[in-house]
Design a protein around this motif. Structure first.
Motif, PDB file in Angstrom:
ATOM      1  N   ILE A 140       0.821  -1.190   0.049  1.00  0.00           N
ATOM      2  CA  ILE A 140       0.205  -0.019   0.019  1.00  0.00           C
ATOM      3  C   ILE A 140       0.911   1.389  -0.070  1.00  0.00           C
ATOM      4  CG2 ILE A 140      -1.705   1.401   1.283  1.00  0.00           C
ATOM      5  CD1 ILE A 140      -2.787  -1.102   2.493  1.00  0.00           C
ATOM      6  N   ALA A 141       1.924   1.313   0.796  1.00  0.00           N
ATOM      7  CA  ALA A 141       2.770   2.566   0.875  1.00  0.00           C
ATOM      8  C   ALA A 141       3.983   2.269   1.446  1.00  0.00           C
ATOM      9  CB  ALA A 141       1.906   3.561   1.836  1.00  0.00           C
ATOM     10  N   LEU A 142       4.932   3.076   1.250  1.00  0.00           N
ATOM     11  CA  LEU A 142       6.158   3.021   2.062  1.00  0.00           C
ATOM     12  C   LEU A 142       6.278   3.710   3.064  1.00  0.00           C
ATOM     13  CD1 LEU A 142       9.389   2.764   1.710  1.00  0.00           C
ATOM     14  CD2 LEU A 142       9.583   5.144   0.542  1.00  0.00           C
ATOM     15  N   ARG A 143       6.795   3.034   4.070  1.00  0.00           N
ATOM     16  CA  ARG A 143       6.946   3.782   5.438  1.00  0.00           C
ATOM     17  C   ARG A 143       8.108   4.162   6.047  1.00  0.00           C
ATOM     18  NH1 ARG A 143       3.800   0.945  10.849  1.00  0.00           N
ATOM     19  NH2 ARG A 143       2.126   1.723   9.518  1.00  0.00           N
ATOM     20  N   GLU A 144       9.296   3.409   5.382  1.00  0.00           N
ATOM     21  CA  GLU A 144      10.569   3.766   5.867  1.00  0.00           C
ATOM     22  C   GLU A 144      11.401   3.425   4.800  1.00  0.00           C
ATOM     23  OE1 GLU A 144      13.765   2.629   9.222  1.00  0.00           O
ATOM     24  OE2 GLU A 144      11.803   3.192   9.924  1.00  0.00           O
ATOM     25  N   LEU A 145      12.458   4.176   4.427  1.00  0.00           N
ATOM     26  CA  LEU A 145      13.696   3.851   3.523  1.00  0.00           C
ATOM     27  C   LEU A 145      14.987   4.253   3.920  1.00  0.00           C
ATOM     28  CD1 LEU A 145      14.551   2.479   0.963  1.00  0.00           C
ATOM     29  CD2 LEU A 145      14.155   4.796  -0.118  1.00  0.00           C
ATOM     30  N   SER A 146      16.087   3.290   4.215  1.00  0.00           N
ATOM     31  CA  SER A 146      17.275   4.024   4.624  1.00  0.00           C
ATOM     32  C   SER A 146      18.311   3.244   3.733  1.00  0.00           C
ATOM     33  CB  SER A 146      17.411   3.483   6.086  1.00  0.00           C
ATOM     34  OG  SER A 146      17.346   2.035   6.105  1.00  0.00           O
ATOM     35  N   ASP A 147      19.424   3.846   3.444  1.00  0.00           N
ATOM     36  CA  ASP A 147      20.599   3.673   2.861  1.00  0.00           C
ATOM     37  C   ASP A 147      21.348   2.948   3.803  1.00  0.00           C
ATOM     38  OD1 ASP A 147      22.691   3.252   1.114  1.00  0.00           O
ATOM     39  OD2 ASP A 147      22.561   5.513   0.428  1.00  0.00           O
ATOM     40  N   THR A 148      21.893   1.711   3.320  1.00  0.00           N
ATOM     41  CA  THR A 148      22.749   1.076   4.028  1.00  0.00           C
ATOM     42  C   THR A 148      24.141   1.072   3.756  1.00  0.00           C
ATOM     43  OG1 THR A 148      22.573  -0.900   2.966  1.00  0.00           O
ATOM     44  CG2 THR A 148      20.934  -0.520   4.854  1.00  0.00           C
ATOM     45  N   GLY A 149      24.142   2.073   2.812  1.00  0.00           N
ATOM     46  CA  GLY A 149      25.764   2.074   2.482  1.00  0.00           C
ATOM     47  C   GLY A 149      25.885   1.595   1.063  1.00  0.00           C
ATOM     48  N   MET A 150      27.032   2.307   0.412  1.00  0.00           N
ATOM     49  CA  MET A 150      27.222   1.905  -0.774  1.00  0.00           C
ATOM     50  C   MET A 150      28.877   1.922  -1.169  1.00  0.00           C
ATOM     51  SD  MET A 150      26.084   4.191  -4.126  1.00  0.00           S
ATOM     52  CE  MET A 150      25.655   3.097  -5.540  1.00  0.00           C
ATOM     53  N   SER A 151      29.402   0.992  -2.055  1.00  0.00           N
ATOM     54  CA  SER A 151      30.706   0.348  -1.857  1.00  0.00           C
ATOM     55  C   SER A 151      31.194   0.182  -3.279  1.00  0.00           C
ATOM     56  CB  SER A 151      31.069  -0.850  -1.032  1.00  0.00           C
ATOM     57  OG  SER A 151      30.289  -1.944  -1.737  1.00  0.00           O
ATOM     58  N   ALA A 152      32.286   0.738  -3.547  1.00  0.00           N
ATOM     59  CA  ALA A 152      32.996   0.334  -4.828  1.00  0.00           C
ATOM     60  C   ALA A 152      34.142  -0.844  -4.465  1.00  0.00           C
ATOM     61  CB  ALA A 152      33.631   1.565  -5.748  1.00  0.00           C
ATOM     62  N   GLY A 153      34.286  -1.483  -5.509  1.00  0.00           N
ATOM     63  CA  GLY A 153      35.361  -2.428  -5.413  1.00  0.00           C
ATOM     64  C   GLY A 153      36.741  -1.776  -5.010  1.00  0.00           C
ATOM     65  N   PRO A 154      37.798  -2.573  -4.779  1.00  0.00           N
ATOM     66  CA  PRO A 154      38.997  -2.009  -4.460  1.00  0.00           C
ATOM     67  C   PRO A 154      39.682  -1.470  -5.840  1.00  0.00           C
ATOM     68  CG  PRO A 154      39.166  -4.349  -4.247  1.00  0.00           C
ATOM     69  CD  PRO A 154      37.769  -3.961  -4.365  1.00  0.00           C
ATOM     70  N   PRO A 155      40.576  -0.450  -5.730  1.00  0.00           N
ATOM     71  CA  PRO A 155      41.091  -0.304  -7.082  1.00  0.00           C
ATOM     72  C   PRO A 155      41.770  -1.214  -7.648  1.00  0.00           C
ATOM     73  CG  PRO A 155      41.706   1.255  -5.291  1.00  0.00           C
ATOM     74  CD  PRO A 155      41.004   0.213  -4.578  1.00  0.00           C
ATOM     75  N   MET A 156      41.533  -1.234  -8.956  1.00  0.00           N
ATOM     76  CA  MET A 156      41.835  -2.533  -9.980  1.00  0.00           C
ATOM     77  C   MET A 156      43.332  -2.222 -10.558  1.00  0.00           C
ATOM     78  SD  MET A 156      39.579  -4.674  -9.132  1.00  0.00           S
ATOM     79  CE  MET A 156      39.754  -6.025 -10.280  1.00  0.00           C
ATOM     80  N   MET A 157      44.232  -2.831 -10.562  1.00  0.00           N
ATOM     81  CA  MET A 157      45.527  -2.774 -11.380  1.00  0.00           C
ATOM     82  C   MET A 157      45.155  -3.118 -12.862  1.00  0.00           C
ATOM     83  SD  MET A 157      47.435  -1.230  -9.255  1.00  0.00           S
ATOM     84  CE  MET A 157      49.300  -1.459 -10.241  1.00  0.00           C
ATOM     85  N   VAL A 158      46.443  -2.900 -13.457  1.00  0.00           N
ATOM     86  CA  VAL A 158      46.478  -3.200 -14.834  1.00  0.00           C
ATOM     87  C   VAL A 158      46.471  -4.676 -15.358  1.00  0.00           C
ATOM     88  CG1 VAL A 158      48.815  -2.449 -15.545  1.00  0.00           C
ATOM     89  CG2 VAL A 158      46.890  -2.122 -17.051  1.00  0.00           C
TER      90      VAL A 158
END
Length: 212
Positions: free
Chosen positions: A156-174
């Motif tokens: 029916i409806a959205l009651r609550e929304l929370s961002d638990t975090g965002m991540s990028a992978g470790p820097p990648m070598m060549v």
């Protein structure tokens, strides 16, 4: 509505996207018995690196001088200085991957110059992050609807929304492959895909379940 049933879910999204930036480090070194000669030669080699980077613009988006290090070299048996050694490093950022390999080889061809990298990454404000967040929200909604349908109810409806975090992978070598065309070496680079992960937690109000 306060007593309406609620379903809580976690939405996630995982993407692998092409890198937007490549960073590598150029380090010029010198060693000489005379301190003044060491400083002079170090400045000359640093200038040669700068000239090559100047010629590579606009492929070079950013460059930053790191640590300049000059130190005396002594004999193990005492404190007598036998030489002086110096180094200066520059971190280079580029978005033009078509010229990256050639630029790195031209820099590495300079006397007493070391090149390390590249490290692939995304820009901090890359659209890939926004797209992953939106996909995580969509995933949360899909899961909520699936749970509601299993109960014979609907969201029916959205009651609550929370961002638990965002991540990028470790820097990648060549990943690099060296080939030679005549006398001119070539460096083939394979940009490493960048992993992006987003997650949200959401609580949705659902209609009264049909349990019987």
């Amino acid at each position: 509505m306060a007593d309406a049933p609620v379903v809580a879910v976690r939405g996630e999204a995982y993407r692998e996207v092409a890198p937007e930036l490549a960073r590598f480090t150029v380090t010029a070194t010198v060693r000489d018995r005379d301190r003044e000669a060491t400083l002079t030669r170090l400045a000359e080699r640093a200038a040669a690196v700068r000239a090559l980077l100047d010629a590579a613009e606009p492929a070079v988006e950013r460059r930053e001088t790191g640590q300049v290090h000059v130190w005396p070299v002594t004999k193990r048996s005492g404190d007598r200085v036998v030489a002086y050694q110096g180094s200066v490093s520059t971190t280079v950022t580029t978005t033009d991957f078509t010229v990256l390999g050639d630029l790195m080889l031209r820099l590495a061809d300079q006397e007493q110059v070391e090149v390390a990298g590249p490290v692939w990454s995304l820009r901090p404000d890359s659209p890939a992050y926004r797209e992953a967040r939106q996909a995580a929200i969509a995933d949360a909604l899909v899961r909520a609807r699936e749970y509601a349908e299993a109960l014979g109810a609907r969201v029916i409806a959205l009651r609550e929304l929370s961002d638990t975090g965002m991540s990028a992978g470790p820097p990648m070598m060549v990943k690099a492959a060296y080939t030679r065309s005549g006398e001119q070496p070539e460096l083939e680079l394979d940009p490493a895909p960048q992993p992006v992960h987003a997650a949200v937690e959401a609580r949705f109000t659902i209609s009264e379940p049909v349990l019987g």
